[in-house]
Write an enzyme that holds these catalytic residues in place. Structure first.
Site, short mmCIF file in Angstrom:
data_model
loop_
_atom_site.label_atom_id
_atom_site.label_comp_id
_atom_site.label_asym_id
_atom_site.label_seq_id
_atom_site.Cartn_x
_atom_site.Cartn_y
_atom_site.Cartn_z
N GLN A 93 0.05 -2.86 8.23
CA GLN A 93 0.03 -4.33 8.07
C GLN A 93 1.21 -5.01 8.75
O GLN A 93 1.34 -6.23 8.69
CB GLN A 93 0.02 -4.71 6.58
CG GLN A 93 -1.18 -4.25 5.82
CD GLN A 93 -2.48 -4.92 6.27
OE1 GLN A 93 -2.47 -6.00 6.86
NE2 GLN A 93 -3.59 -4.26 6.01
N ASP A 137 4.54 3.24 6.90
CA ASP A 137 3.14 2.83 7.04
C ASP A 137 3.16 1.40 7.57
O ASP A 137 3.40 0.45 6.82
CB ASP A 137 2.45 2.91 5.67
CG ASP A 137 1.05 2.33 5.71
OD1 ASP A 137 0.66 1.77 6.75
OD2 ASP A 137 0.36 2.41 4.68
N LYS A 180 -6.35 -3.09 13.36
CA LYS A 180 -5.63 -4.20 12.71
C LYS A 180 -4.77 -4.95 13.74
O LYS A 180 -4.06 -5.88 13.39
CB LYS A 180 -4.75 -3.67 11.58
CG LYS A 180 -5.58 -2.87 10.57
CD LYS A 180 -5.08 -2.96 9.18
CE LYS A 180 -5.69 -1.87 8.34
NZ LYS A 180 -6.45 -2.38 7.22
N CYS A 238 -7.37 -0.99 -2.22
CA CYS A 238 -6.87 0.40 -2.07
C CYS A 238 -5.44 0.53 -2.58
O CYS A 238 -4.64 1.29 -2.02
CB CYS A 238 -6.96 0.89 -0.62
SG CYS A 238 -8.64 1.04 -0.04
N HIS A 262 -0.58 1.69 -0.16
CA HIS A 262 -2.02 1.82 0.03
C HIS A 262 -2.38 3.27 -0.30
O HIS A 262 -1.56 4.18 -0.09
CB HIS A 262 -2.32 1.52 1.51
CG HIS A 262 -3.76 1.44 1.87
ND1 HIS A 262 -4.55 2.55 2.05
CD2 HIS A 262 -4.56 0.38 2.11
CE1 HIS A 262 -5.78 2.17 2.38
NE2 HIS A 262 -5.82 0.85 2.42
N1 PMP Z 1 -1.95 1.33 4.91
C1 PMP Z 1 -2.09 0.01 4.72
C2 PMP Z 1 -0.92 -0.79 4.24
C3 PMP Z 1 -3.31 -0.60 5.00
O1 PMP Z 1 -3.44 -1.92 4.81
C4 PMP Z 1 -4.38 0.18 5.47
C5 PMP Z 1 -5.74 -0.43 5.76
N2 PMP Z 1 -6.19 -1.34 4.80
C6 PMP Z 1 -4.18 1.55 5.65
C7 PMP Z 1 -2.95 2.09 5.36
C8 PMP Z 1 -5.27 2.44 6.14
O2 PMP Z 1 -5.65 2.11 7.45
P1 PMP Z 1 -6.91 2.79 8.11
O3 PMP Z 1 -8.04 2.64 7.14
O4 PMP Z 1 -7.12 2.02 9.37
O5 PMP Z 1 -6.57 4.23 8.36
#
Ligand code: PMP
Length: 419
Positions: free
Chosen positions: A216, A213, A239, A377, A136
């Site tokens: 998910q 990270d 999440k 993203c 991401h």
């Molecule tokens: N890493 C991953 C794999 C994600 O799916 C996301 C959110 N879509 C993020 C990082 C970023 O999370 P946040 O916007 O809550 O900081």
């Protein structure tokens, strides 16, 4: 009206009481464009059970006071609730100590904290950072920023056409130059569950610390930081059925202790003079300013809720949804699933040669179905697959087979209209 709690035919549906779970989430009874909401955008954010919503109201109604600094009753009560939540998170992750649990705004801030604080203190020109091809942007751009500042290189573990990391390449990617690895646990675009244990073991052979990270992973898999032996792990409360604006950085105490502060301000100091300061102990050294107290407490309540259901049971149920949805979608004319790894969870991305994902998403919205379309993203990953975007359906513990049938019917209508 369609019965959205229909689960017959699902072998795992009896694992927990899906009707009761759905009743716990007030938003699920909403109608959108006159149709019952089918919420399949859980990878973007999950909905909140009533007890989490109530905990926010309860906090502001009867507990609101700033934490740590007060001797008065309300401050003591809010401090206790805030710190109790930290302990719940420590237990949920099986961390060694609550000093290893830092409250942040979310995954993004947690990763920026490590890239900035650990990176500034430890990286130098010529060093290398390892990431995966499915990061991401939140686990890529912070590393690019520090890499640019320090004149470093980013190395990428490649992904194959199924969406699985090519781990045979690890030997070619890690070297004496590698100083950090920032690794996606579960892909938000493909659903792949990465073999992070293997990557961590390889990284450790080179004395390389690893950040996972887990944005998910946290709501789909049991996450045990001691078993994983990762140095850092980041996730977002929203999440995990918790509030937005709150997240967690786990870090091994020894590393966090040696790292300089990320932000300066109140709460993170021990002594301050006009010219210099000494810093507070962990975890407060990394929690400058007034924390997001209510949402931290709400996250603790969300964790209680998830633990009451049992993360293994949730995983098993969601897997049955994933298998069913995959089998149904695969039958549809012209539809191609992007991300067919053996080890997947809760996410299906798909494309059509002739229908743009935004058209799919907009059409489904009129049917009351919320999916996400776009690059999620993960622009470099989309580029790797030679596509600009996908349509993505992602599941949570409150989704049902009946909702998947509605999705399938919706997609069939899309095909009909756009063919
Ligand atoms: N890493 C991953 C794999 C994600 O799916 C996301 C959110 N879509 C993020 C990082 C970023 O999370 P946040 O916007 O809550 O900081």
């Amino acid at each position: 009206m369609t019965n959205r709690t229909e689960t017959s035919g699902m072998p795992e549906a009896g694992i927990f009481n899906i009707e009761k779970i759905r009743n716990d989430f007030p938003i699920l009874s909403k109608t959108i464009h006159g149709k019952p909401l089918v919420y399949l955008d859980n990878a973007a954010t999950t909905q909140k059970p009533q007890i989490v919503i109530d905990s926010l109201v309860e906090y502001y109604t009867s507990m609101n006071a700033n934490v740590h600094r007060g001797v008065h009753h309300l401050s003591e009560v809010s401090t206790k609730a805030f710190e109790d939540s930290r302990i719940k998170i420590k237990n949920f992750l099986n961390a060694n100590s609550d000093k290893e649990i830092i409250f942040t705004r979310g995954t993004t801030e947690s990763i920026n904290l490590v890239a900035s604080s650990y990176g500034r203190a430890n990286f130098k020109a010529g060093d290398e950072i390892v990431v995966t091809a499915m990061e991401h942007h939140s686990n890529l751009v912070p590393w690019q920023l520090i890499a640019k500042e320090k004149n470093m290189t980013i190395k990428v573990i490649p992904v194959d056409d199924n969406g699985e990391l090519i781990l045979n390449e690890l030997e070619n990617i890690f070297s004496e130059k590698t100083k950090f690895a920032a690794i996606n646990f579960v892909s938000n675009s493909l659903g792949t569950i990465n073999d992070v244990k293997k990557i961590i073991e390889t990284a450790h052979q080179y004395n390389v610390p690893v950040l996972l990270d887990a944005a998910q992973a946290i709501n789909h898999l049991p996450v045990d930081v001691q078993k994983l032996d990762c140095e850092f792990l980041a996730f977002s409360g929203h999440k995990l059925y918790g509030p937005t604006g709150i997240g967690v950085l786990y870090g091994k105490e020894k590393l966090l202790d040696a790292m300089p502060p990320f932000m300066g301000g109140g709460d993170m100091i021990a002594r301050v003079t006009y010219n210099e300061s000494t810093y507070n102990e962990l975890p407060y050294k990394f929690e400058a300013g007034t924390s997001n107290i209510a949402d931290a407490i709400g996250l603790g309540v969300a964790i209680d809720y998830v633990e009451q259901m049992g993360i293994e049971k949730i995983a098993m149920y969601e897997n049955s949804l994933l298998e069913y949805a995959t089998a149904q979608l695969q039958k549809l004319d012209g539809l191609k699933i992007i991300g067919t790894a053996k080890n997947k969870c809760a996410v299906i991305s798909f494309i059509f040669d002739t229908i743009h994902p935004h058209d799919v998403g907009t059409f489904l919205d009129f049917e009351g179905i919320a999916i996400r379309t776009g690059h999620h993203c993960t622009q470099p990953l989309m580029h790797r697959f030679g596509i600009p975007a996908t349509s993505r359906a992602s599941f949570a513990m409150y989704n049902t087979k009946d909702e998947i049938d509605i999705l399938i019917n919706g997609v069939k209508k899309v095909i009909e209209v756009f063919k």
